[in-house]
Scaffold this motif. Structure first.
Motif, short mmCIF file in Angstrom:
data_model
loop_
_atom_site.label_atom_id
_atom_site.label_comp_id
_atom_site.label_asym_id
_atom_site.label_seq_id
_atom_site.Cartn_x
_atom_site.Cartn_y
_atom_site.Cartn_z
N LYS A 139 0.84 -1.18 0.00
CA LYS A 139 0.00 0.00 0.00
C LYS A 139 0.88 1.25 0.00
O LYS A 139 1.77 1.36 0.82
CB LYS A 139 -0.88 -0.03 1.24
N ARG A 140 0.61 2.16 -0.89
CA ARG A 140 1.38 3.40 -0.97
C ARG A 140 0.86 4.41 0.04
O ARG A 140 -0.33 4.46 0.32
CB ARG A 140 1.29 4.00 -2.36
N LYS A 141 1.77 5.24 0.52
CA LYS A 141 1.38 6.33 1.41
C LYS A 141 1.72 7.64 0.71
O LYS A 141 2.76 7.77 0.07
CB LYS A 141 2.13 6.23 2.73
N TYR A 142 0.80 8.61 0.82
CA TYR A 142 0.99 9.90 0.20
C TYR A 142 0.90 10.97 1.28
O TYR A 142 0.13 10.86 2.22
CB TYR A 142 -0.10 10.16 -0.85
N LYS A 143 1.68 12.02 1.12
CA LYS A 143 1.66 13.12 2.06
C LYS A 143 1.41 14.41 1.29
O LYS A 143 2.07 14.67 0.28
CB LYS A 143 2.99 13.18 2.82
N ALA A 144 0.43 15.17 1.76
CA ALA A 144 0.11 16.44 1.11
C ALA A 144 -0.42 17.41 2.16
O ALA A 144 -0.79 17.01 3.27
CB ALA A 144 -0.94 16.23 0.01
N ASP A 145 -0.46 18.68 1.80
CA ASP A 145 -1.00 19.69 2.71
C ASP A 145 -2.52 19.64 2.78
O ASP A 145 -3.11 19.94 3.82
CB ASP A 145 -0.57 21.10 2.26
N PHE A 146 -3.14 19.25 1.65
CA PHE A 146 -4.60 19.23 1.60
C PHE A 146 -5.06 18.13 0.66
O PHE A 146 -4.42 17.87 -0.36
CB PHE A 146 -5.12 20.59 1.10
N TYR A 147 -6.17 17.48 1.01
CA TYR A 147 -6.69 16.38 0.21
C TYR A 147 -8.14 16.65 -0.19
O TYR A 147 -8.91 17.21 0.61
CB TYR A 147 -6.67 15.06 1.01
N ILE A 148 -8.49 16.26 -1.39
CA ILE A 148 -9.88 16.31 -1.84
C ILE A 148 -10.29 14.89 -2.19
O ILE A 148 -9.70 14.26 -3.07
CB ILE A 148 -10.05 17.25 -3.05
N ASP A 149 -11.28 14.39 -1.47
CA ASP A 149 -11.79 13.04 -1.73
C ASP A 149 -12.84 13.13 -2.82
O ASP A 149 -13.94 13.63 -2.61
CB ASP A 149 -12.39 12.44 -0.45
N CYS A 150 -12.49 12.65 -3.99
CA CYS A 150 -13.44 12.60 -5.11
C CYS A 150 -13.48 11.17 -5.63
O CYS A 150 -13.48 10.93 -6.84
CB CYS A 150 -13.08 13.62 -6.18
N THR A 151 -13.51 10.21 -4.70
CA THR A 151 -13.48 8.79 -5.05
C THR A 151 -14.87 8.18 -5.17
O THR A 151 -15.01 6.96 -5.23
CB THR A 151 -12.66 8.00 -4.01
N GLY A 152 -15.88 9.03 -5.20
CA GLY A 152 -17.24 8.54 -5.42
C GLY A 152 -17.77 7.72 -4.26
O GLY A 152 -17.46 7.98 -3.10
N PHE A 153 -18.57 6.70 -4.59
CA PHE A 153 -19.19 5.87 -3.57
C PHE A 153 -18.18 5.17 -2.66
O PHE A 153 -18.50 4.78 -1.56
CB PHE A 153 -20.10 4.81 -4.20
N ARG A 154 -16.95 5.00 -3.12
CA ARG A 154 -15.94 4.32 -2.29
C ARG A 154 -15.55 5.16 -1.08
O ARG A 154 -15.13 4.62 -0.07
CB ARG A 154 -14.72 3.97 -3.13
N LYS A 155 -15.62 6.49 -1.20
CA LYS A 155 -15.33 7.40 -0.08
C LYS A 155 -14.01 7.03 0.61
O LYS A 155 -13.93 6.91 1.83
CB LYS A 155 -16.47 7.37 0.94
#
Length: 196
Positions: free
Chosen positions: A1-17
């Motif tokens: 599993k990859r890990k990502y680091k960011a200042d801000f995230y936008i969840d636009c993964t649809g029904f999977r949330k």
């Protein structure tokens, strides 16, 4: 599993949330008002003439939609699985469209998250809530969320709780208005089936 680091995230993964489901966040169900929770979807062929609108037809246990798109029509029967099975819904749809073949059933839970902005993450579109596929309200909600977010860009990285609360209140209210609009579709004197 990859890990990502960011200042801000936008969840636009649809029904999977994907991101929103990792937070402790209350789901506010609309099932008291919006009883439909499943949809069978199927295409029908091309026609010479296209209506510039979606046709919605009341069925025994929900709604049938017909949407003209390039090269075909998209169709679906949105129904309440407490009253009929997907097989019964498909058979009822087949009465209107005899040549269709079963493709799939989509189950959904109408409602919204209490908070669409938590910590440094905002959910947009289907990741934040859903009413039903009959209306174009999901598209409207996603564009309104982004339009509203635009006015908060200057403070997005401050992690200010008052800002988040204001945004969450605005988006929650919009979702509730959509739910109330859709609920009006079901306020009828029709009583020819158990659903109605």
């Amino acid at each position: 599993k990859r890990k990502y680091k960011a200042d801000f995230y936008i969840d636009c993964t649809g029904f999977r949330k994907v991101l929103m489901s990792s937070f402790k966040n209350r789901w506010i169900s609309f099932s008291k008002y919006l009883k439909v929770k499943s949809a069978i979807v199927f295409p029908t062929g091309d026609t010479a003439n296209y209506n510039p609108y979606t046709t919605a037809t009341a069925m025994k246990s929900g709604w049938m939609f017909n949407i003209p798109v390039w090269g075909r029509h998209g169709n679906g029967y949105i129904f309440d699985s407490d009253y009929i099975t997907e097989e019964q819904a498909f058979n009822e749809a087949k009465e209107m469209f005899p040549d269709i073949e079963y493709t799939r059933t989509i189950d959904f839970n109408a409602g919204r998250y209490e908070q669409t902005w938590i910590n440094n993450c905002i959910a947009v579109g289907l990741s934040s809530g859903f009413t039903e596929p009959l209306e174009a309200t999901s598209i409207w909600m996603a564009t309104e969320q982004l339009r509203t977010l635009e006015s908060f860009v200057d403070v997005m990285f401050t992690n200010d709780e008052d800002t988040k609360n204001e945004y969450n209140k605005l988006i929650g209210n919009n979702n509730d208005i959509v739910m109330e609009f859709l609920y009006f579709h079901y306020m009828t004197k029709r009583n020819d089936s158990p659903f109605w």
